[in-house]
Scaffold this active site. Structure first.
Site, PDB file in Angstrom:
ATOM      1  N   ASN A  12       0.817  -1.098  -0.032  1.00 55.39           N
ATOM      2  CA  ASN A  12       0.017   0.035  -0.011  1.00 55.39           C
ATOM      3  C   ASN A  12       0.846   1.268   0.086  1.00 55.39           C
ATOM      4  OD1 ASN A  12      -1.844   1.975   0.398  1.00 55.39           O
ATOM      5  ND2 ASN A  12      -2.275   1.382   2.625  1.00 55.39           N
ATOM      6  N   LYS A  14       0.076   4.155  -0.104  1.00 50.32           N
ATOM      7  CA  LYS A  14      -0.488   5.439   0.334  1.00 50.32           C
ATOM      8  C   LYS A  14      -0.256   6.769  -0.441  1.00 50.32           C
ATOM      9  CE  LYS A  14       0.023   2.943   4.981  1.00 50.32           C
ATOM     10  NZ  LYS A  14      -0.034   2.847   6.377  1.00 50.32           N
ATOM     11  N   HIS A  99      -9.309   1.178   5.391  1.00 49.43           N
ATOM     12  CA  HIS A  99      -8.101   1.390   5.938  1.00 49.43           C
ATOM     13  C   HIS A  99      -8.293   2.242   7.249  1.00 49.43           C
ATOM     14  CE1 HIS A  99      -4.052   2.285   6.747  1.00 49.43           C
ATOM     15  NE2 HIS A  99      -3.608   1.297   6.125  1.00 49.43           N
ATOM     16  N   GLU A 101      -6.729   4.499   8.074  1.00 53.17           N
ATOM     17  CA  GLU A 101      -6.042   6.006   7.655  1.00 53.17           C
ATOM     18  C   GLU A 101      -7.443   6.490   7.267  1.00 53.17           C
ATOM     19  OE1 GLU A 101      -2.580   5.290   5.777  1.00 53.17           O
ATOM     20  OE2 GLU A 101      -1.411   4.430   7.848  1.00 53.17           O
ATOM     21  N   GLU A 169      -5.070  -5.056  10.742  1.00 50.44           N
ATOM     22  CA  GLU A 169      -3.876  -4.050  11.132  1.00 50.44           C
ATOM     23  C   GLU A 169      -4.182  -3.317  12.325  1.00 50.44           C
ATOM     24  OE1 GLU A 169      -2.087  -2.848   6.833  1.00 50.44           O
ATOM     25  OE2 GLU A 169      -3.563  -1.380   7.512  1.00 50.44           O
ATOM     26  N   GLY A 175       3.352   1.921  10.899  1.00 46.39           N
ATOM     27  CA  GLY A 175       4.113   3.036  10.574  1.00 46.39           C
ATOM     28  C   GLY A 175       4.886   3.423  11.876  1.00 46.39           C
ATOM     29  N   SER A 215       3.880  -2.262  10.207  1.00 45.84           N
ATOM     30  CA  SER A 215       5.222  -2.399  10.414  1.00 45.84           C
ATOM     31  C   SER A 215       5.832  -3.911  10.222  1.00 45.84           C
ATOM     32  CB  SER A 215       5.729  -2.080  12.013  1.00 45.84           C
ATOM     33  OG  SER A 215       5.427  -0.746  12.076  1.00 45.84           O
TER      34      SER A 215
END
Ligand code: G3H
Length: 255
Positions: A12, A14, A99, A101, A169, A175, A215
């Site tokens: 991904n 992003k 996701h 985010e 996730e 991250g 990660s």
């Protein structure tokens, strides 16, 4: 890994990537078969602006191109939004929905995520439905309850292994360089499999790929991919460099 399930190594990108990045993408496509062998699927989900060129770049390689989000409707007055059919028209094979985010930055609810997943199916593409708990939820001991709620809300009835991939996730692992222990990942993935059985039936649930994301790096990929019910990875930062992504793909082969 789950015996009998073909793993998926998904990247991904992003909000990273312009045409200057196509060389990196080409390197991923060209190196994937050697890294992962014939026994894994690969996809890189790029920004929508790059999708048509990414599809072209990856043509003839074992790696597919994917989108990162879509609107639930096929067309209409939705300025700035993109329909799943438009992603398909640009060569996408997969689309990430829900996701964390998107859930955090755009307030997407489980209901909206489920509608987007159905839109992905409508366009004939594979939905990667993301779920996962926040740090606060984990610390409150609510991880499994959150996963149950998100599966019930975000995974539409009728999901099959041919139409849908689940990505677990943990939000706090994205991250950050932090990952859950292998035991924690095993517990979460086993729980997801069980909840899927209740929602879409045993046969569908047992064949469905459940990815781990958060990660994943070359250094921890083998351990994470070895966990029961982990059928691949959804990789953010480490998918931006071909060498890192391919090293993770190679780990899938060794498991
Ligand atoms: O979609 C990918 C995930 O958010 C993981 O991102 P990360 O590998 O940079 O932690």
């Amino acid at each position: 890994m789950t015996p009998g399930i073909r793993p998926l190594i998904a990247g991904n990108w992003k909000m990273h990537g312009t045409s200057a990045w196509l060389g990196e993408l080409r390197a991923i496509g060209e190196g994937f078969a050697e890294a992962a062998g014939e026994s894994a699927d690969g996809v890189i989900c790029v920004p929508a602006t790059l999708l048509a060129r990414a599809s072209e770049t990856l043509r003839g390689t074992p790696v597919a191109a994917g989108g990162q989000d879509c609107h639930a409707e096929e067309s209409g007055a939705h300025t700035g939004d993109i329909a799943a059919e438009m992603l398909a028209d640009c060569g996408a094979a997969y689309v990430i929905v829900g996701h964390s985010e998107r859930r955090a930055d755009h307030g997407e609810s489980d209901v909206e995520v489920a509608a987007k997943a159905k839109a992905v199916w409508r366009a004939g593409l594979m939905a990667i439905v993301c779920i996962g708990e926040t740090k606060a939820e984990r610390e409150a001991g609510e991880t499994l309850a959150v996963l149950s709620r998100q599966i019930a809300g975000s995974v539409p009835e009728g999901a099959t292994a041919a139409s849908t991939v689940i990505a677990y996730e943990p939000v706090w692992a994205i991250g950050t360089g932090l990952t859950p222990t292998a035991d924690d990942v095993a517990e979460a993935h086993a729980h997801i499999r069980r909840e899927l059985e209740g929602r879409i039936g045993q046969e569908n649930a047992r064949a469905m790929r459940i990815l781990y994301g958060g990660s994943v790096k070359p250094g921890n990929a083998r351990e994470l991919l070895s966990v029961p019910n982990v059928d691949g990875a959804l990789i953010g930062g480490a998918s931006l460099k071909a060498a890192d992504f391919l090293s993770i793909a190679a780990a899938a082969r060794l498991v």
